[in-house]
Structures are given as structure tokens and as C-alpha cells.
Design a protein around this motif. Sequence first.
Motif, mmCIF file in Angstrom:
data_model
loop_
_atom_site.group_PDB
_atom_site.id
_atom_site.type_symbol
_atom_site.label_atom_id
_atom_site.label_comp_id
_atom_site.label_asym_id
_atom_site.label_seq_id
_atom_site.Cartn_x
_atom_site.Cartn_y
_atom_site.Cartn_z
ATOM 1 N N SER A 44 -2.568 -3.637 5.937
ATOM 2 C CA SER A 44 -2.704 -3.596 4.531
ATOM 3 C C SER A 44 -1.395 -3.469 3.649
ATOM 4 O O SER A 44 -0.373 -3.656 4.221
ATOM 5 N N THR B 126 -7.804 1.283 1.456
ATOM 6 C CA THR B 126 -6.941 1.012 2.588
ATOM 7 C C THR B 126 -6.368 2.292 3.141
ATOM 8 O O THR B 126 -6.432 3.343 2.529
ATOM 9 N N LYS C 265 -5.457 -4.903 0.728
ATOM 10 C CA LYS C 265 -6.440 -5.048 1.792
ATOM 11 C C LYS C 265 -6.937 -6.484 1.794
ATOM 12 O O LYS C 265 -7.364 -7.001 0.764
#
Length: 384
Positions: free
Chosen positions: A17, A39, A269
Motif C-alpha cells: 500500500s 491500509t 490501497k
Amino acid sequence: MSATLAVTALLLTAGCSSDGGGSPADATSASSGGGGTTTGASPSAQAAERTPPAKGTVKVLRTVTEGLKTPWGLAPLPDGNLLVSSRDDGTISRIAEATGKKTELGTVSGVSPAGEGGLLGIALSPDYASDHMIYAYFTSDSDNRIVRMLYDAKKPAGEQLGAPDTIFKGIPKGYIHNGGRIAFGPDGMLYAGTGESGQRGLAQDKKSLGGKILRLTPEGDPAPGNPFPNSPVYTYGHRNVQGLAWDTKQRLFASEFGQDTWDELNAIKPGDDYGWPNAEGKAGNPKYHNPITQWHTDDASPSGIAYAEGSIWMAGLKGQRLWRIPLDGTKASAAPQAFLTGEYGRLRTVVSAGGDKLWLVTSNTDGRGTPKSGDDRILELQGT
């Protein structure tokens, strides 16, 4: 499964991420939204991370070089020297780290500078030691595109860049919002931040390349494991992404220009919608991934970002300051802190120089700054 696919799958599974009164709103809020797509690493992994001090420090160690014209991208070479791109001249120059001496490698053919467009981000190939390739994102007559060029330091100055090989094209161009930052991630893939070129609707159109973060192979193909089949799109709903950086847990962060209200720092993400133009800053809508932190546009207008010493460091253009955002996973662990406010004018790019050192590039010759003697310059900083 190939080695590349295996690494990619592993990373995606892991979630790859103003001073005084200019404080960001909700500075310590979590990055949430996007349908429960917060995330970050697991609680046990986060517990093992070192949270940086709430307050940090910045010391300007020296001016590395000055007298640059419209500098934009910066790429440290393995030998410690630096490559810098000139947006309006379309050139790449090597800066001797010890002396500041400038040597022009050459001009990138096909660059068509206008407004915020021109020769923007640069990055070294992941295999630079063997292939000596430089990647560049630039505005052409018809689009924004990504090319790669052979760098041969043995040739005379001005002739050291090979002809650009276009690996990806068709990114919308405009007088504004061209994005332009490129960086190779820890997975060996090429990430690019794009803008919606002033056409707001492109950001929500997953078939458009505008207002996105793209993820490509080094050859320019959609990277394996991307969230949308056969598409280079990694995330969407962005206005103008100009900063990309990864932490030590391989999590991706990005800075984004707002319009009139909120600039953003986001934890990225894959597959998430970051809201523009339906949302600017925190949306209060689970459809959209909320920023980690948001700023009033006069205090930031962010461009490049870097990760060092547990914090994201963010260069501000209109805000004319360097922001430090201490992290706890993908949250801000304390209120962001501003440094160098107004001291060096507009700040374009910040890059980690290893440990607690940073390279910082100013941007006062971009048509919106007020150039002073010696501008623009590269500074070496110590940041904790």
C-alpha cells in the motif's frame, strides 16, 4: 507462478500500500473509508514499528548547487551524484554532490513545455547498474508519456542521453494538472501519479489514465496483480498526484493537490477510490478513501514526498514549507509540523538521501514563484 508474480502477489496481500494557525485539520485521524479499506500492517506488525517523536527537527546542512531553471525531478545516482530534470528546458543535468558542478547530459526530445507541463519526474531503472536506463515522464504535443533513455557518461556533455524509447503514452495533458511523479516501488514495478488535466470527470473514469496512480512493468505494460484486469490503473479519484513514497513496510503514500479547500496525504490501497471530484479531503462517505491528513491549500499545495526516520516529508509549493508527518502505520501519530516556512520559497521535490538526510529542491522559477539570487537550488537537510 513466476518470481515477479509471486513477489507482486505477496506485496498486494500485505496491503502494499501554516506555522501557528496553519495546522492541518484532523491531523491524527486514521486513513479510513473506501468501503473498509483502511491500509496498514497487522496490529502485531505495527506494534513492532518505531513511532517517531511527536516533534522533529530540520537542519539545513548546505546548499549543494544553485542557479537551476525550473527543476522538477531528482534521482540520486549510485555514486552519490544527482540527476535533476528541467521542466521548461527539457534537459537532464548531473550535479556533483561534493562540489555542486552541473553537467548537462542532454535534451529529451519530444518535450513540449507549457503551463505545468514539460519534463517532469525522472527515475533510475531497477537494473540501472547493468542497463544504465533513466526513465522520464513528460508532456508532448499530444499527451503525457513515459520514456526511457540510455545514459552514457563516457560521451561528451550534452550528448550523454540516448534517444527516448516511449514505453507508455496516452495520459491526458493540460495546461494544469499533469501529475508527473514516477518511482519504482519495492516490487520492481513503475508507479506514476497523473492529473486529471483540468477535466474533473476523468478522475472517476476507470478507463481514463487521468487522475490516477498507475502501476506498470518496466516495459510499460499493466503490472501483474493490478486491481482491474488488463489495466494500468492502481487507484483512481485523484485530482493531481505529485508525490509517491514507500515506508519500510512497503506501504505506499501519495500527496495530492486539492482545489480550494483541502490538500491531502493519502495511504494508497490498490483499487480504492480517493473521491475527486465528488469529495475533497475527508468525505464522510465510505465509498471514498479518506486522507491521513489534510491541509488548507494556502499551507501546502504539495508536490514531492519522501519517507525518512519514521515520517513522511512533504514539499509545499504555495505553502513554501516542508511538512513532517510522523507515522504510526498508516496513521499520523502526531500533528504534522512545518519547517523552513518562507525561507526558500516554493518547494518542489524532496528525496531521501539515506538515514536522516534529505535532498530538497526549490521551485521559484516555475512562473509562480519570485526568483531570488541563486534560485533555484538543491539543499541537503538533516531531518529527525
